[in-house]
Design a protein around this motif. Structure first.
Motif, PDB file in Angstrom:
ATOM      1  N   LEU A   1      -9.302  14.642   5.909  1.00 28.30           N
ATOM      2  CA  LEU A   1      -8.312  14.062   6.810  1.00 28.30           C
ATOM      3  C   LEU A   1      -8.930  12.965   7.679  1.00 28.30           C
ATOM      4  O   LEU A   1      -8.245  12.026   8.078  1.00 28.30           O
ATOM      5  N   GLY A   2     -10.222  13.060   7.962  1.00 29.63           N
ATOM      6  CA  GLY A   2     -10.913  12.021   8.734  1.00 29.63           C
ATOM      7  C   GLY A   2     -10.938  10.687   8.011  1.00 29.63           C
ATOM      8  O   GLY A   2     -10.512   9.662   8.569  1.00 29.63           O
ATOM      9  N   PRO A   3     -11.439  10.646   6.762  1.00 24.51           N
ATOM     10  CA  PRO A   3     -11.402   9.377   6.034  1.00 24.51           C
ATOM     11  C   PRO A   3      -9.984   8.850   5.813  1.00 24.51           C
ATOM     12  O   PRO A   3      -9.760   7.636   5.856  1.00 24.51           O
ATOM     13  N   LEU A   4      -9.039   9.751   5.603  1.00 19.97           N
ATOM     14  CA  LEU A   4      -7.655   9.311   5.432  1.00 19.97           C
ATOM     15  C   LEU A   4      -7.132   8.682   6.716  1.00 19.97           C
ATOM     16  O   LEU A   4      -6.478   7.634   6.680  1.00 19.97           O
ATOM     17  N   ALA A   5      -7.422   9.291   7.844  1.00 19.73           N
ATOM     18  CA  ALA A   5      -6.995   8.723   9.128  1.00 19.73           C
ATOM     19  C   ALA A   5      -7.649   7.360   9.362  1.00 19.73           C
ATOM     20  O   ALA A   5      -6.997   6.424   9.844  1.00 19.73           O
ATOM     21  N   TRP A   6      -8.934   7.227   9.018  1.00 19.68           N
ATOM     22  CA  TRP A   6      -9.637   5.961   9.169  1.00 19.68           C
ATOM     23  C   TRP A   6      -8.980   4.888   8.283  1.00 19.68           C
ATOM     24  O   TRP A   6      -8.801   3.750   8.720  1.00 19.68           O
ATOM     25  N   LEU A   7      -8.618   5.258   7.066  1.00 15.95           N
ATOM     26  CA  LEU A   7      -7.939   4.318   6.171  1.00 15.95           C
ATOM     27  C   LEU A   7      -6.589   3.887   6.741  1.00 15.95           C
ATOM     28  O   LEU A   7      -6.247   2.702   6.724  1.00 15.95           O
ATOM     29  N   LEU A   8      -5.824   4.851   7.228  1.00 13.68           N
ATOM     30  CA  LEU A   8      -4.496   4.535   7.752  1.00 13.68           C
ATOM     31  C   LEU A   8      -4.581   3.672   9.006  1.00 13.68           C
ATOM     32  O   LEU A   8      -3.777   2.750   9.192  1.00 13.68           O
ATOM     33  N   LEU A   9      -5.555   3.937   9.874  1.00 17.11           N
ATOM     34  CA  LEU A   9      -5.718   3.111  11.069  1.00 17.11           C
ATOM     35  C   LEU A   9      -6.173   1.703  10.706  1.00 17.11           C
ATOM     36  O   LEU A   9      -5.738   0.723  11.317  1.00 17.11           O
ATOM     37  N   THR A  10      -7.022   1.586   9.706  1.00 13.92           N
ATOM     38  CA  THR A  10      -7.444   0.260   9.255  1.00 13.92           C
ATOM     39  C   THR A  10      -6.271  -0.489   8.645  1.00 13.92           C
ATOM     40  O   THR A  10      -6.115  -1.697   8.862  1.00 13.92           O
ATOM     41  N   LEU A  11      -5.443   0.217   7.890  1.00 16.99           N
ATOM     42  CA  LEU A  11      -4.257  -0.419   7.314  1.00 16.99           C
ATOM     43  C   LEU A  11      -3.325  -0.904   8.426  1.00 16.99           C
ATOM     44  O   LEU A  11      -2.794  -2.018   8.356  1.00 16.99           O
ATOM     45  N   LEU A  12      -3.152  -0.105   9.464  1.00 15.75           N
ATOM     46  CA  LEU A  12      -2.309  -0.502  10.583  1.00 15.75           C
ATOM     47  C   LEU A  12      -2.895  -1.715  11.306  1.00 15.75           C
ATOM     48  O   LEU A  12      -2.181  -2.682  11.598  1.00 15.75           O
ATOM     49  N   SER A  13      -4.191  -1.688  11.577  1.00 23.43           N
ATOM     50  CA  SER A  13      -4.792  -2.801  12.319  1.00 23.43           C
ATOM     51  C   SER A  13      -4.813  -4.085  11.500  1.00 23.43           C
ATOM     52  O   SER A  13      -4.585  -5.170  12.038  1.00 23.43           O
ATOM     53  N   THR A  14      -5.049  -3.987  10.193  1.00 23.07           N
ATOM     54  CA  THR A  14      -5.012  -5.205   9.379  1.00 23.07           C
ATOM     55  C   THR A  14      -3.582  -5.713   9.213  1.00 23.07           C
ATOM     56  O   THR A  14      -3.377  -6.924   9.120  1.00 23.07           O
ATOM     57  N   SER A  15      -2.617  -4.817   9.220  1.00 28.96           N
ATOM     58  CA  SER A  15      -1.221  -5.254   9.178  1.00 28.96           C
ATOM     59  C   SER A  15      -0.872  -6.024  10.445  1.00 28.96           C
ATOM     60  O   SER A  15      -0.199  -7.064  10.386  1.00 28.96           O
ATOM     61  N   LEU A  16      -1.340  -5.538  11.588  1.00 28.56           N
ATOM     62  CA  LEU A  16      -1.105  -6.251  12.840  1.00 28.56           C
ATOM     63  C   LEU A  16      -1.811  -7.599  12.847  1.00 28.56           C
ATOM     64  O   LEU A  16      -1.267  -8.600  13.334  1.00 28.56           O
ATOM     65  N   ALA A  17      -3.028  -7.652  12.301  1.00 30.97           N
ATOM     66  CA  ALA A  17      -3.753  -8.926  12.230  1.00 30.97           C
ATOM     67  C   ALA A  17      -3.005  -9.913  11.336  1.00 30.97           C
ATOM     68  O   ALA A  17      -2.910 -11.105  11.668  1.00 30.97           O
ATOM     69  N   LEU A  18      -2.466  -9.442  10.226  1.00 30.23           N
ATOM     70  CA  LEU A  18      -1.701 -10.328   9.350  1.00 30.23           C
ATOM     71  C   LEU A  18      -0.424 -10.806  10.021  1.00 30.23           C
ATOM     72  O   LEU A  18       0.005 -11.952   9.809  1.00 30.23           O
ATOM     73  N   MET A  19       0.185  -9.956  10.841  1.00 22.30           N
ATOM     74  CA  MET A  19       1.361 -10.391  11.599  1.00 22.30           C
ATOM     75  C   MET A  19       0.989 -11.483  12.587  1.00 22.30           C
ATOM     76  O   MET A  19       1.745 -12.432  12.790  1.00 22.30           O
ATOM     77  N   LEU A  20      -0.187 -11.365  13.201  1.00 19.72           N
ATOM     78  CA  LEU A  20      -0.639 -12.412  14.122  1.00 19.72           C
ATOM     79  C   LEU A  20      -0.881 -13.724  13.378  1.00 19.72           C
ATOM     80  O   LEU A  20      -0.527 -14.800  13.869  1.00 19.72           O
ATOM     81  N   TYR A  21      -1.487 -13.643  12.205  1.00 13.00           N
ATOM     82  CA  TYR A  21      -1.685 -14.854  11.396  1.00 13.00           C
ATOM     83  C   TYR A  21      -0.341 -15.463  11.013  1.00 13.00           C
ATOM     84  O   TYR A  21      -0.157 -16.681  11.064  1.00 13.00           O
ATOM     85  N   ALA A  22       0.598 -14.622  10.605  1.00 12.96           N
ATOM     86  CA  ALA A  22       1.912 -15.125  10.183  1.00 12.96           C
ATOM     87  C   ALA A  22       2.653 -15.768  11.338  1.00 12.96           C
ATOM     88  O   ALA A  22       3.256 -16.844  11.172  1.00 12.96           O
ATOM     89  N   THR A  23       2.616 -15.149  12.507  1.00 12.62           N
ATOM     90  CA  THR A  23       3.282 -15.764  13.658  1.00 12.62           C
ATOM     91  C   THR A  23       2.581 -17.058  14.051  1.00 12.62           C
ATOM     92  O   THR A  23       3.239 -17.996  14.515  1.00 12.62           O
ATOM     93  N   ALA A  24       1.263 -17.123  13.856  1.00  9.21           N
ATOM     94  CA  ALA A  24       0.560 -18.372  14.140  1.00  9.21           C
ATOM     95  C   ALA A  24       0.998 -19.470  13.181  1.00  9.21           C
ATOM     96  O   ALA A  24       1.136 -20.632  13.577  1.00  9.21           O
ATOM     97  N   LEU A  25       1.216 -19.117  11.931  1.00 10.28           N
ATOM     98  CA  LEU A  25       1.659 -20.126  10.966  1.00 10.28           C
ATOM     99  C   LEU A  25       3.116 -20.531  11.158  1.00 10.28           C
ATOM    100  O   LEU A  25       3.524 -21.601  10.713  1.00 10.28           O
ATOM    101  N   LEU A  26       3.897 -19.680  11.803  1.00 11.69           N
ATOM    102  CA  LEU A  26       5.314 -19.975  12.006  1.00 11.69           C
ATOM    103  C   LEU A  26       5.603 -20.624  13.354  1.00 11.69           C
ATOM    104  O   LEU A  26       6.724 -21.079  13.583  1.00 11.69           O
TER     105      LEU A  26
END
Length: 146
Positions: A14-39
Motif C-alpha cells: 500500500l505504501g508504493p501504491l500510495a506513492w504512485l497515486l500521489l505522484t500521479l496527482l502531483s504530475t497531473s497538477l503540474a500538467l494543468m499548470l503547463y496547460a494553463t500557461a499555454l492557454l
C-alpha cells in the motif's frame, strides 16, 4: 494457460501504491499548470519574449512532465492489474524520480533547504522500496499476471 490466483494488494504494498497515486496527482497538477500557461495570452507573450534556449528548456520540461505522467499512469494501471512487469518498472520509475529530483536539486534556483527536502523523499522511497520489490515474497506472489 493456467493462472495462479494472485494475492490482493495489501500490507507494505500500500505504501508504493500510495506513492504512485500521489505522484500521479502531483504530475497531473503540474500538467494543468503547463496547460494553463499555454492557454494564457500573457504567458504565451512572455514565452515569445524569451530566448530560443529558454523556450527549448521550457518545452523539454513540459515533455518530461508528460512522459512521467504517462509512465506513472501506466504503472498505476499495471499495479492494479497485478502485472508481472510491475516490480521491474517500479524500480525503473523510482530511479527516474530520483534522477529528476537530482536534476531539480542541481539546476533549480531554489534554496538549499527546499531542494534537500525535495530530494529526500524520492531517495528515501527508492532506498526502502527497491529492496522490498526485489526480495519480497509478497511482491512475487502478488504480481503474477502476464
Amino acid at each position: 494457460m493456467t493462472t495462479t490466483p494472485a494475492e490482493r494488494i495489501g500490507g507494505w504494498l500500500l505504501g508504493p501504491l500510495a506513492w504512485l497515486l500521489l505522484t500521479l496527482l502531483s504530475t497531473s497538477l503540474a500538467l494543468m499548470l503547463y496547460a494553463t500557461a499555454l492557454l494564457t495570452p500573457q504567458t504565451v507573450a512572455a514565452l515569445g519574449a524569451q530566448t530560443l534556449k529558454e523556450n527549448v528548456l521550457w518545452f523539454v520540461s513540459f515533455a518530461f512532465a508528460i512522459a512521467i505522467w504517462y509512465y506513472t499512469f501506466w504503472l498505476v494501471v499495471a499495479f492494479f492489474k497485478r502485472r508481472r512487469s510491475v516490480p521491474k518498472h517500479y524500480i525503473i520509475w523510482s530511479l527516474i524520480c530520483v534522477l529528476l529530483s537530482l536534476k531539480a536539486f542541481a539546476f533549480s534556483p531554489v534554496s538549499d533547504d527546499l531542494a534537500v527536502r525535495q530530494l529526500l523523499f524520492p531517495l528515501l522511497a527508492a532506498a526502502l522500496m527497491v529492496p522490498y520489490f526485489k526480495r519480497s515474497q509478497r511482491v512475487k506472489k502478488t504480481f503474477v499476471n502476464p
